[in-house]
Design a protein around this motif. Structure first.
Motif, PDB file in Angstrom:
ATOM      1  N   ASP A 559      -4.557 -16.510  16.779  1.00 55.64           N
ATOM      2  CA  ASP A 559      -3.826 -17.178  15.711  1.00 55.64           C
ATOM      3  C   ASP A 559      -4.491 -16.972  14.351  1.00 55.64           C
ATOM      4  O   ASP A 559      -3.942 -17.320  13.345  1.00 55.64           O
ATOM      5  CB  ASP A 559      -3.655 -18.670  16.013  1.00 55.64           C
ATOM      6  N   SER A 560      -5.687 -16.432  14.335  1.00 55.54           N
ATOM      7  CA  SER A 560      -6.296 -16.183  13.039  1.00 55.54           C
ATOM      8  C   SER A 560      -5.897 -14.817  12.509  1.00 55.54           C
ATOM      9  O   SER A 560      -6.250 -14.433  11.433  1.00 55.54           O
ATOM     10  CB  SER A 560      -7.817 -16.258  13.149  1.00 55.54           C
ATOM     11  N   ILE A 561      -5.154 -14.103  13.313  1.00 55.42           N
ATOM     12  CA  ILE A 561      -4.708 -12.790  12.847  1.00 55.42           C
ATOM     13  C   ILE A 561      -3.412 -12.968  12.083  1.00 55.42           C
ATOM     14  O   ILE A 561      -2.493 -13.609  12.559  1.00 55.42           O
ATOM     15  CB  ILE A 561      -4.480 -11.849  14.046  1.00 55.42           C
ATOM     16  N   PRO A 562      -3.373 -12.424  10.883  1.00 50.39           N
ATOM     17  CA  PRO A 562      -2.163 -12.627  10.092  1.00 50.39           C
ATOM     18  C   PRO A 562      -0.934 -12.111  10.811  1.00 50.39           C
ATOM     19  O   PRO A 562      -0.993 -11.120  11.519  1.00 50.39           O
ATOM     20  CB  PRO A 562      -2.434 -11.795   8.827  1.00 50.39           C
ATOM     21  N   GLY A 563       0.144 -12.802  10.586  1.00 43.14           N
ATOM     22  CA  GLY A 563       1.390 -12.313  11.167  1.00 43.14           C
ATOM     23  C   GLY A 563       1.638 -12.768  12.582  1.00 43.14           C
ATOM     24  O   GLY A 563       2.677 -12.497  13.155  1.00 43.14           O
ATOM     25  N   THR A 564       0.680 -13.470  13.152  1.00 42.86           N
ATOM     26  CA  THR A 564       0.894 -13.849  14.538  1.00 42.86           C
ATOM     27  C   THR A 564       1.007 -15.352  14.716  1.00 42.86           C
ATOM     28  O   THR A 564       1.133 -15.850  15.814  1.00 42.86           O
ATOM     29  CB  THR A 564      -0.253 -13.388  15.439  1.00 42.86           C
ATOM     30  N   ALA A 565       0.921 -16.067  13.607  1.00 41.44           N
ATOM     31  CA  ALA A 565       0.900 -17.521  13.706  1.00 41.44           C
ATOM     32  C   ALA A 565       2.086 -18.021  14.519  1.00 41.44           C
ATOM     33  O   ALA A 565       1.933 -18.816  15.448  1.00 41.44           O
ATOM     34  CB  ALA A 565       0.912 -18.121  12.315  1.00 41.44           C
ATOM     35  N   GLU A 566       3.228 -17.469  14.168  1.00 37.19           N
ATOM     36  CA  GLU A 566       4.433 -17.936  14.831  1.00 37.19           C
ATOM     37  C   GLU A 566       4.377 -17.649  16.327  1.00 37.19           C
ATOM     38  O   GLU A 566       4.610 -18.512  17.154  1.00 37.19           O
ATOM     39  CB  GLU A 566       5.606 -17.193  14.195  1.00 37.19           C
ATOM     40  N   ALA A 567       4.003 -16.398  16.606  1.00 33.94           N
ATOM     41  CA  ALA A 567       3.993 -15.991  18.009  1.00 33.94           C
ATOM     42  C   ALA A 567       2.995 -16.794  18.825  1.00 33.94           C
ATOM     43  O   ALA A 567       3.250 -17.166  19.964  1.00 33.94           O
ATOM     44  CB  ALA A 567       3.658 -14.512  18.096  1.00 33.94           C
ATOM     45  N   SER A 568       1.846 -17.046  18.210  1.00 36.43           N
ATOM     46  CA  SER A 568       0.831 -17.686  19.015  1.00 36.43           C
ATOM     47  C   SER A 568       1.158 -19.157  19.273  1.00 36.43           C
ATOM     48  O   SER A 568       0.541 -19.793  20.103  1.00 36.43           O
ATOM     49  CB  SER A 568      -0.519 -17.544  18.336  1.00 36.43           C
ATOM     50  N   GLN A 569       2.136 -19.664  18.491  1.00 38.55           N
ATOM     51  CA  GLN A 569       2.521 -21.041  18.772  1.00 38.55           C
ATOM     52  C   GLN A 569       3.337 -21.140  20.058  1.00 38.55           C
ATOM     53  O   GLN A 569       3.415 -22.182  20.682  1.00 38.55           O
ATOM     54  CB  GLN A 569       3.294 -21.627  17.592  1.00 38.55           C
ATOM     55  N   ARG A 570       3.938 -20.045  20.396  1.00 38.87           N
ATOM     56  CA  ARG A 570       4.631 -20.071  21.683  1.00 38.87           C
ATOM     57  C   ARG A 570       3.544 -20.188  22.727  1.00 38.87           C
ATOM     58  O   ARG A 570       2.495 -19.579  22.624  1.00 38.87           O
ATOM     59  CB  ARG A 570       5.387 -18.759  21.902  1.00 38.87           C
ATOM     60  N   THR A 571       3.791 -20.977  23.666  1.00 40.22           N
ATOM     61  CA  THR A 571       2.708 -21.174  24.626  1.00 40.22           C
ATOM     62  C   THR A 571       2.513 -19.908  25.433  1.00 40.22           C
ATOM     63  O   THR A 571       3.416 -19.093  25.599  1.00 40.22           O
ATOM     64  CB  THR A 571       3.017 -22.320  25.593  1.00 40.22           C
ATOM     65  N   GLN A 572       1.349 -19.839  25.925  1.00 40.37           N
ATOM     66  CA  GLN A 572       1.009 -18.681  26.741  1.00 40.37           C
ATOM     67  C   GLN A 572       1.939 -18.619  27.956  1.00 40.37           C
ATOM     68  O   GLN A 572       2.355 -17.554  28.387  1.00 40.37           O
ATOM     69  CB  GLN A 572      -0.430 -18.848  27.189  1.00 40.37           C
ATOM     70  N   CYS A 656      -9.607   2.080   7.243  1.00 32.62           N
ATOM     71  CA  CYS A 656      -9.464   2.244   5.791  1.00 32.62           C
ATOM     72  C   CYS A 656     -10.128   1.154   4.968  1.00 32.62           C
ATOM     73  O   CYS A 656     -10.174   1.253   3.744  1.00 32.62           O
ATOM     74  CB  CYS A 656      -7.979   2.292   5.426  1.00 32.62           C
ATOM     75  N   GLY A 657     -10.601   0.123   5.599  1.00 30.18           N
ATOM     76  CA  GLY A 657     -11.190  -0.978   4.842  1.00 30.18           C
ATOM     77  C   GLY A 657     -10.109  -1.880   4.280  1.00 30.18           C
ATOM     78  O   GLY A 657      -9.055  -2.035   4.909  1.00 30.18           O
ATOM     79  N   LYS A 658     -10.314  -2.431   3.087  1.00 26.12           N
ATOM     80  CA  LYS A 658      -9.416  -3.370   2.399  1.00 26.12           C
ATOM     81  C   LYS A 658      -9.707  -4.807   2.836  1.00 26.12           C
ATOM     82  O   LYS A 658      -9.374  -5.213   3.941  1.00 26.12           O
ATOM     83  CB  LYS A 658      -7.947  -3.045   2.663  1.00 26.12           C
ATOM     84  N   SER A 659     -10.334  -5.508   1.926  1.00 23.83           N
ATOM     85  CA  SER A 659     -10.631  -6.925   2.157  1.00 23.83           C
ATOM     86  C   SER A 659      -9.358  -7.742   2.082  1.00 23.83           C
ATOM     87  O   SER A 659      -8.485  -7.463   1.265  1.00 23.83           O
ATOM     88  CB  SER A 659     -11.594  -7.446   1.093  1.00 23.83           C
ATOM     89  N   THR A 660      -9.263  -8.740   2.930  1.00 26.94           N
ATOM     90  CA  THR A 660      -8.140  -9.671   2.831  1.00 26.94           C
ATOM     91  C   THR A 660      -8.704 -11.078   2.944  1.00 26.94           C
ATOM     92  O   THR A 660      -9.896 -11.249   3.240  1.00 26.94           O
ATOM     93  CB  THR A 660      -7.132  -9.447   3.979  1.00 26.94           C
ATOM     94  N   ALA A 661      -7.827 -12.054   2.758  1.00 28.16           N
ATOM     95  CA  ALA A 661      -8.292 -13.436   2.819  1.00 28.16           C
ATOM     96  C   ALA A 661      -8.933 -13.713   4.181  1.00 28.16           C
ATOM     97  O   ALA A 661      -9.973 -14.359   4.278  1.00 28.16           O
ATOM     98  CB  ALA A 661      -7.122 -14.368   2.571  1.00 28.16           C
ATOM     99  N   SER A 662      -8.340 -13.183   5.239  1.00 24.38           N
ATOM    100  CA  SER A 662      -8.878 -13.522   6.557  1.00 24.38           C
ATOM    101  C   SER A 662     -10.038 -12.610   6.963  1.00 24.38           C
ATOM    102  O   SER A 662     -10.691 -12.856   7.967  1.00 24.38           O
ATOM    103  CB  SER A 662      -7.776 -13.427   7.612  1.00 24.38           C
ATOM    104  N   LEU A 663     -10.262 -11.557   6.207  1.00 19.98           N
ATOM    105  CA  LEU A 663     -11.395 -10.683   6.534  1.00 19.98           C
ATOM    106  C   LEU A 663     -11.982 -10.115   5.250  1.00 19.98           C
ATOM    107  O   LEU A 663     -11.521  -9.098   4.724  1.00 19.98           O
ATOM    108  CB  LEU A 663     -10.951  -9.543   7.465  1.00 19.98           C
TER     109      LEU A 663
END
Ligand SMILES: O=C(O)CCC(=O)C(=O)O
Ligand SMILES: [Fe+2]
Length: 992
Positions: A559-572, A656-663
């Motif tokens: 869930d800390s990976i961007p773009g997956t918040a929604e998906a990870s809310q679905r239960t396993q 390629c690098g590129k800093s983001t808020a989460s990394l």
């Protein structure tokens, strides 16, 4: 035309002088000249240039009549020579590949005799060496029998054209056509001082290789250490070193190895696809270094090497195959590079040979206590090996000291010695300071030493818990293997492994190990064991998230990976149920379902571990992390579930690098931390492309990075394609493969907008290409683009002014592609070209080449047929080790031709019986399932291209051509179109 010897016309690709040596030695056995020519043509492509006849110097051929063929057949051994030098078969393929030479065999007057039915001569047991065979038919009759030649070629052959003009200035000729000169600057000029010159004069260093032309040198100092010291260090090495035996593609490599570095360096040593972590120099190694370096003229400690690779050859079965120490770390392909090696224990041969023509080989017998050096550009121009010697039973340890010239980004050290300055002055006065770690990184604690738990697996709880974290992970792996092999009762292992204390601190290692075990043994576990394994994963997951919340500021959960918040809310559970439902619909075999279920259940526990491995701090587990991701994305449902897209941006950042808020990346990692892992990163990337589906790549956006997925893929490809450094061509080939996949999977016009940009990058790279892997990958990339959208592709080649050049190379090289997958697409590209030709839609310069194209297609479609039959009749064999059935005689001839083919395929590895070349290859889409069986991940990635039969496509174009066109085809190929089509029809029906 007067009778004369068989002539081999040769010209090198530059259209200048004949290549210095060229060849074709054929074995004892019968061979018609026509057949030889046909085989050589299929091997080398259709190009025939005539210049500088190479005469058959030694024709000890006995000719016999072959009534069934209606011709005479050469029998015996045929040896060709140039300028009095005998030529060797291995050289043929190499000249073709290295010098870009093209060769064909034409028998002018001899040919007629051979093909004249009226003139079958009685068999002769031997022919006088210099006496040419008699002509037996008139020239026109003979020419009419040259049925394997097109009229244009025939004319070319008998009337040699003037040398070709140099390529147009605006089109940069690819390296494929312009071999670089081999000569290097003399060592005096670059100031290279060799070890024998700098060493104390009383030492008897013996030169072993002195190759001033290539500035490559080797030397040998026998008995540098006395037997006592040698024995002492041998014992220390065997006892104290944590020997590893990494797995190559075909199982463990045939020797044990260790990699030791000084000064806190964390660089890993990579050989082929394998990388092993470093350990610091132990005391005994410091001692032996201090003893040996002064003997090499390096008395000052600050000049000493900062790394040492150790090999343990336990017996004569252990070996190292042909290779160069050309790892990026040492820069040995670019700059003078000194390598000092010490042999301890058993006496073994050490062999050196040039990597290209002219061939030279050197052998040294290395005894215990001997020092040996390789210097200058040896790693650029030579290969070396320690062959197997079954009669030697004693162990041998070899130490190779080197200086790291370019540290890995993750290590961040600066070289201790400026490689360019080290040699000229011969003194180290102007060398940089001792290695410094960049400020951004905290000092690293030395990694715990790894020791294998002794067998039987230690089962006492306290002892197990007292093991260092790394060792616990290994213990678990060993225990799992023992369970899988029914050597151990799972009930005793699992409670211990599930003990929270056990897992504390070892989450990545545990997850990684567990995964390897699972992968390797999935079929061996019972349902119950698999269930318990899953619980193990849950333990790992728990600890992964515990580590995350205790604040090491690494992200741990999906869930800390961007773009997956929604998906990870679905239960396993939801996800699992969904996947299981999909699995129910699958028509795959039980095993496939089982594997899918297993991996579907692992998504939850493993994703956090993958996320940690895809973080700069997780680099030690990057390969495992990528492997987990590969499996998860290979065996999940399609389209790839959102949760599994989570790691995608991390792959981009790794390259390629590129800093983001989460990394947030420190400055040193702004350019990525693992671009040199492209061969591993490729695997999950191919899954995203193939199973994404590909439309997701062309429409998705990484919101945190504010980039489209398509931009991300392009940037990755571009960066790795042009990445400098030795060994980087493997990565560049992987990047090319990634780009190729886009065009293989997308249906026009989905990827249209990207085609010109990718084409431009490929073409730019072609001019620098050095290795077979990359050359073939680029050819396949062009062919795939051509197939994807022919008109657009031709527009690109026309705009760049490279059309004629590109297709010339293409048609030349197609014959050397032995992998059916590669040659399929190369052929399909040409079929598309023919399709355009039939529609009168080709650019003028290509339209002229239509006869050549049709002949190439005729030869290559036949060759594809043959290879397909081969593959079908021997499904367990490697595709490219084909041979031809037939008479015994023919079999022998084919064996040689096969060797030629293999040699032409192996211009990098170039030793066809060298299993090392294979075993040192990394993870490449073929993976071990249980029982050593290989699972091909490509089967999970079928593309539009895979569904096409290239021979059916060719048949269709031939059939649909206008009658006029069809008549032309017949004239060009000198045979019946009807027969050609019939063969294709039979084959396409069979393969259906
Ligand atoms: O064992 C030897 O003598 C050679 C080892 C070697 O070539 C290597 O480790 O790269
Ligand atoms: Fe080596």
């Amino acid at each position: 035309m007067a009778a004369g010897p068989l002539r081999l016309f040769v010209r090198d690709a530059r259209g200048q002088e004949p290549v210095p040596r060229l060849v074709a030695a054929l074995p004892r056995g019968g061979l018609s000249v026509g057949r030889l020519a046909e085989r050589l043509r299929s091997l080398l492509g259709e190009q025939v240039w005539a210049q500088g006849p190479v005469e058959l110097r030694q024709p000890p051929l006995c000719r016999r009549s072959d009534a069934s063929l209606g011709m005479n057949v050469f029998q015996g051994s045929l040896q060709l020579a140039l300028d009095g030098e005998p030529l060797h078969s291995a050289a043929l393929a190499r000249s073709v590949l290295h010098d870009g030479a093209v060769v064909d065999v034409v028998a002018d007057s001899v040919h007629g005799a051979l093909h004249s039915e009226e003139a079958v001569e009685p068999a002769q047991s031997s022919a006088p060496a210099e006496r040419p065979p008699k002509a037996a038919a008139s020239a026109p009759a003979r020419r009419a029998r040259l049925d394997f030649l097109t009229p244009a070629l025939r004319q070319q052959l008998f009337e040699p054209p003037p040398p070709r003009p140099p390529p147009a200035a605006e089109a940069k000729a690819p390296e494929l056509l312009e071999p670089s000169r081999l000569e290097e600057e003399p060592r005096e000029k670059v100031g290279l001082r060799l070890v024998p010159d700098r060493a104390p004069a009383e030492l008897r260093w013996r030169p072993a290789v002195v190759d001033e032309v290539r500035r490559s040198f080797a030397a040998h100092l026998p008995q540098a250490l006395g037997p006592k010291d040698a024995d002492r260090f041998l014992a220390a090495a065997v006892r104290e070193v944590d020997w590893q035996q990494p797995e190559g593609r075909w199982g463990p490599i045939p020797r044990k190895t260790a990699w030791l570095t000084a000064g806190g360096c964390r660089c890993r040593y990579g050989y082929g696809g394998l990388r092993i972590g470093s350990e610091p120099f132990p005391a005994w190694l410091k001692e032996v270094t201090a003893l040996c370096m002064p003997l090499c003229g390096l008395p000052d400690e600050k000049d000493w090497p900062d790394s040492c690779n150790l090999n343990l050859y336990e017996d004569g079965d252990h070996s190292v195959g042909w290779h160069a120490d050309d790892e990026f770390l040492f820069q040995g392909k670019f700059t003078d590079c000194l390598i000092i090696s010490l042999s301890l224990g058993a006496t073994r041969w050490f062999e050196l040979k040039t990597a290209a023509e002219p061939f030279e080989m050197h052998r040294l017998l290395l005894r215990s206590g001997d020092l040996c050096t390789m210097e200058g550009l040896m790693q650029k121009h030579y290969l070396h090996r320690v062959p197997k010697e079954r009669h030697y039973c004693e162990p041998r340890v070899n130490l190779t000291w080197r200086w790291i010239a370019s540290h890995e980004p993750r290590c961040g050290l600066q070289p201790t010695v400026d490689m360019r300055k080290r040699h000229p002055a011969g003194d180290a006065g102007d060398q940089g300071p001792r290695a410094k770690r960049p400020k951004t990184e905290a000092p690293q604690a030395a990694a715990p030493r790894r020791k294998r738990p002794s067998r039987p697996v230690e089962m006492e709880r306290d002892k197990v818990l007292a093991m260092p974290a790394e060792v616990r992970a290994r213990w678990l792996a060993d225990a799992m293997k023992a369970v899988a092999a029914s050597e151990l009762d799972p009930s005793s292992v699992f409670p211990l492994a599930a003990d929270p204390e056990f897992a504390a601190g070892v989450n990545e290692a545990l997850g990684a190990r567990m995964f390897r075990v699972l992968r390797g043994n999935s079929r061996l576990f019972s349902e119950e064991q698999a269930r318990v394994l899953q619980e193990e994963c849950a333990v790992a997951q728990r600890f992964a998230s515990a580590a995350q919340t205790t604040g090491t500021k690494t992200e741990g959960g999906s869930d800390s990976i961007p773009g997956t918040a929604e998906a990870s809310q679905r239960t396993q559970e939801d996800q699992m149920n969904l996947r299981l439902k999909e699995l129910e619909d699958m028509k795959d075999s039980g095993e496939q379902q089982r594997r899918c279920a297993l991996f579907a259940n692992l998504v939850g526990p493993l994703l956090p571990i993958v996320a940690r491995a895809l973080h700069p701090d997780g680099i030690d587990f990057l390969e495992e992390g990528l492997e987990m991701l590969t499996y998860l994305t290979s065996f999940c449902s399609t389209p790839i579930p959102t949760a599994l897209w989570g790691p995608f941006p991390r792959l981009y950042q790794a390259v390629c690098g590129k800093s983001t808020a989460s990394l947030q990346l420190p400055e040193v990692l702004e350019g990525g931390w693992a671009p040199d892992f492209m061969t591993n990163i490729l695997e999950p990337m191919l899954n995203y492309v193939a199973r994404g589906p590909v439309e997701v790549i062309f429409s998705g956006t990484w919101s945190e990075g504010n980039m489209t997925y398509a931009d991300m893929v392009f940037n990755m490809v571009k960066k790795v394609l042009h990445m400098p450094g030795v060994g980087s061509e493997k990565d560049a080939a992987a990047a090319t493969e990634l780009a190729t996949a886009l065009f293989a999977h997308a249906a026009p016009p989905v990827a249209d907008a990207w085609l010109p940009a990718y084409f431009a990058e490929f073409w730019k790279r072609v001019s620098e290409v050095e290795t077979r892997d990359l050359r073939q990958a680029l050819l396949v990339a062009f062919a795939t683009q051509m197939w994807y959208n022919t008109e657009l592709f031709l527009r690109c080649t026309e705009q760049s002014g490279v059309t004629a050049q590109l297709f010339e190379v293409w048609m030349n090289k197609i014959g050397s592609l032995k992998r059916l997958r590669h040659r399929k697409v190369a052929l399909l590209g040409l079929v598309q070209l023919l399709r355009m030709g039939c529609a009168q839609a080709l650019p003028a310069n290509l339209a002229q080449g239509l006869p050549h194209l049709v002949c190439t297609l005729a030869v290559q479609s036949k060759e594809t047929l043959r290879l397909r039959h081969k593959a079908a009749s021997r499904p367990d064999e490697e595709e490219d080790t084909d041979s031809e059935d037939g008479t015994a005689d023919q079999g022998q001839v084919d064996q040689v031709l096969r060797k030629l083919q293999m040699a032409s395929e192996n211009d990098d590895d170039n030793e066809d019986n060298d299993s090392e070349a294979l075993s040192d290859e990394g993870f490449d889409g073929m993976v071990h399932a249980a029982g050593g069986k290989l699972v091909d991940l490509n089967a999970q990635r079928l593309s539009r291209l895979d569904r096409i039969d290239e021979l059916a496509a060719l048949r269709e174009v031939l059939q649909q051509a206008s009658p006029d066109m069809q008549r032309q085809f017949e004239a060009w190929v000198g045979g019946s179109l009807h027969e050609w089509i019939a063969t294709l029809t039979t084959e396409t029906a069979r393969s259906k």
